[in-house]
Every structure is written in C-alpha cells, then in structure tokens.
Design an enzyme around this catalytic site. Sequence first.
Site, PDB file in Angstrom:
ATOM      1  CD  GLU A   1      -7.620   6.954  -3.620  1.00  0.00           C
ATOM      2  OE1 GLU A   1      -6.867   7.799  -3.132  1.00  0.00           O
ATOM      3  OE2 GLU A   1      -7.319   6.263  -4.605  1.00  0.00           O
TER       4      GLU A   1
ATOM      5  CG  ASP B   1      -4.813   3.306  -5.790  1.00  0.00           C
ATOM      6  OD1 ASP B   1      -4.877   4.140  -4.870  1.00  0.00           O
ATOM      7  OD2 ASP B   1      -4.044   3.433  -6.770  1.00  0.00           O
TER       8      ASP B   1
END
Length: 514
Positions: free
Chosen positions: A291, A260
């Site tokens: 990401e 993340d």
Amino acid sequence: MNLFKRWISSPQPALNGMRLGPEEHEDTNPLMLQFFTWDTKHPTLSWWKHFEEEIPRLAAMGFTQVWLPPPNKAADRDGRGYDAYDLWDLGEFDQKGSIPTRWGSRSEFLSACKVAKEHNVDILIDAVLNHKLGGDRCEAFNAVPVNSQNRLKVDGKPRQIEGWTAFDFPGRNGKYSAFRWNQSHFTALDWDHKTQTKAIYRIEGPGHKGWSKNVDKELGNYDYLLGIDIDHRHPAVQEDLKNWGSWILDTSGAVGFRIDAIKHIDHKFLVNWISQLRRTPNRSKMFAVAEYWSGDVSLILPYVKAFKGQAAFFDVPLHMNLHNASKHYSRYDLRTVMNLSLAKLRPRDAVTFVDNHDTVEGQSLESWVGSHFKTQAYALILLRPEGYPCVFYGDLYPNSECSPDDITRSNLEKLINARKMYAYGPLTDYPHDKNCVGFVRAGNEKHCGCAVILSNREDHDDNFVHSIRMNVGSHHAGCSFKSILSDGGHVEIDKEGWGVFTCFPNSASVWVRE
C-alpha cells in the site's frame, strides 16, 4: 507518456512470479476479496467465525484469495490491528484488556484459515510493520522536536523526554519470541509523557541514525507516520520481523501479505524482508502487495522499480480516476478513465480496487465511488485484463458503514460471475464517445468472452439508449448474445462477428453468448 518510458520497461512484473490462488484455479481468473471494513462487526459471531461460515460461498463465487484484517493484538481492546501492539499475539494472551482481538480468538482465526485452505481459498495477512502503539512502560531519552510539515526541519532544542517505548509483552511472557522492544529500536514518537506534550520527536542518542533515507520524500522525509516509529535498520528489529513473517505464514497457512503504509518504511528493508521469506522452501511464489497511497502514478513508479518485482502495488491512481468519474458524473470523459493508472502503465504490477476501508465516507482517505457509478467501476476492474482486482467487503455485503443498495450488490455478484465464466482472451476497446465506451474480451477455447458497454450519461429521456457496433469474433457468427445485468435483450452476430450492443444511460451492460 514519454515521461514514463523508463519505468514501464523494468523491472520484471511482480504478479508474473506470484501465486494468485491455488493450482486448482489456474484455468480461471484469480480474484481477491478484502474481507472487512473499518467499523463493521457481525451482530452474533466473531469476525473470524463469520468469515469461516462465508468461505464455501466465496469459493463457489470464484474468489481465490482473501485479504484479512491484521490478526495481531492491538493497543486498544477494540483496535483493528493497525494500532499494532504485539504481532505475535493472535488473540491468545491476556494483554491490553482482552484475550481475543477485535476479530476473535487465535483458535477461531486458525480454524477459519484451515477451512479456507480446504476450499482452495488463499489467505493474505495484513502486515503492520511501520509502527507500534500501546507500550508497557515509559522510558527517558533524548529527542528533538521536528516540524510536522517538514520533518527535516528542527523545531526546537534537543531535550530529555519520556515515551511509551518499552514493550515487554508480559501476558505473552516470551512465548514465540523473546524479543522486547525499547527506545533503541525506534526513530520517533509523537508524545512526551513528561510534559504531556504532543509533537513529533526524533529520538537521539547512541545507536540512533536519524530518519531513514529510503522512505518517501513527502513532508521532507516521511519516515514518521504515527505512534512509535520502528527503525528498520536495527539488526534486532530486522531479525524479529523476519522471524514473525515466517512464523505467521507457517502458523496460519497463509500464502502472503498485504503490507501496510510502505511509503513510511525503509524500502530496502522491505525488499530484503520479502526476498528472505521467498527463499524459504515452498515460498518462492509468496504473494505480496504494497500500500503506497498516492493518486500520482509518477510517485508510485519509482517504488515499483525499487521493489524489483518483489511486490505488486494497489492501483490508487485508478481508484482516484474512478472516484473522480463518480464525482463529476457526465462531465467526466470515460475514454480517459484508465489514463495514468498503474493498470495502464504496469498492468502486471497493479492490484486494482474500487474502494476499501480507508476510502469510505468519513475515513482518513475518503474518496468513495458513488453507487451511481459503482457497477461501471467494477465492470472495469473485473472484466478487463489489466491488473489483479480486489473486491471490497463493503460493496458485497449488507452493512451500516457503506450501505450498498440491493441493485449494486446484485450487479457486483453478476460481474464476479462474469469474470469467472466469460472475461478471457484479448481485449479490444471501443471508445465511442465521452459518455459511453465499450470493450470486448475475445474469449479462449474454454470461455466465450463478453462484450461490455459503460455509460455515465445523465439523461432524463426514457427512450434514449446507447449503441456501439463491436466485433466479438467470427466464430460467433450467426449466434445471439444476451444481457446478464438486465432482463431481456438480444444481439444477433453477423457472419464477420459484428453486433450492435446497447446500454441504458448511467449504467453498464454485459453481453455474453446465449
């Protein structure tokens, strides 16, 4: 395109060295599923139990990997895990008002992981490594407020503040990891409890080094995102996160990570973290996808190079192309939909997707692909060879948050099956016109290939039909192709492999050998 030449040739593509599914799936196209949305809950089961019950169906459909939501204890009782409190608590300890996480208990999580492995479906862990929330105690320390729009600019004098930076994890009491966090392990926070003031404060004092230089340059320096920002240069932090990475893989049997918010994390730490985990026996092909949220591929490509093939990247630029195509209807030129995407420039570094939990209407990164273009979008990522596609739970399952209509869900299931059964071999594009494009997958010795047409034409003439003459290969000479997204329709293939394939306006058609 010359602007990107230096990025396209290096480094070694990440997906080439990663496990995309168990060995049993080596002869079939791999496929990932994101098994959650932001708000959804099962009406009668824990989320982990719901996932466990769905595993046999998902395996039969052809999914080889499933990206699960963060399994760690959140700061809030109903938190999704992105408000990370304790990475080592998988729903086992009485912390933050609950023993289970939003998704269920530790035993339910591990049971689902075990069933997935039995059905040859790989598990991917969502690793939230950028920040922590829900500290157990306040600490006093010196900090300086910085400008929210330029974190390199100071907005006031240094002062003593109080922050929730002490993480003691009393419910866990040292099990699995004895490490306890304090202000020395963080770079910044956004709340001074002493004055009840919200602002971005960079922590100062002995041992603090300021912002990391190995982060994104947005807002001057994008080290700080939210909560209590972790300093990934601190040796004790590095050791605990490395230990956690190995422990969560061993505990769950997972094969890798979705990482993340990487634009806010020191990328040298992340590269080292991944490479260290891969040096463990039997983990050389550990999966990792990062990401980095930007629709500008020129910002992602330097990160691709910096990660040296250690992680693939979500193809946000392609998602934004699909969103824009959806938003602009027939005004969008379908011949350009792959342009300036990671799938186009670095296909073996791209994890492609249509939507995810952040792009849903009302969410922080809202960029939803409308239902009128959803089938065309999935046909692009599932049936073309570029990238490694990820299907979104919100498009595949009935749910109140995303509300996929029955036709969209039915078409998606058919496209998933077409990927499994037909979409193999070399690609030939047929960019017919602005509102209609086609492509052919030639197939291989085990799979017959397919012909695909996509349209975004808005047309009220019920008699209008697109047609494109495409070559599916002379080995199909004399055969007939059928449509799998609609009833009826046959195309006869001539002796040289040509056929005239059709598609209704604002739809997709997929043709396979009868």
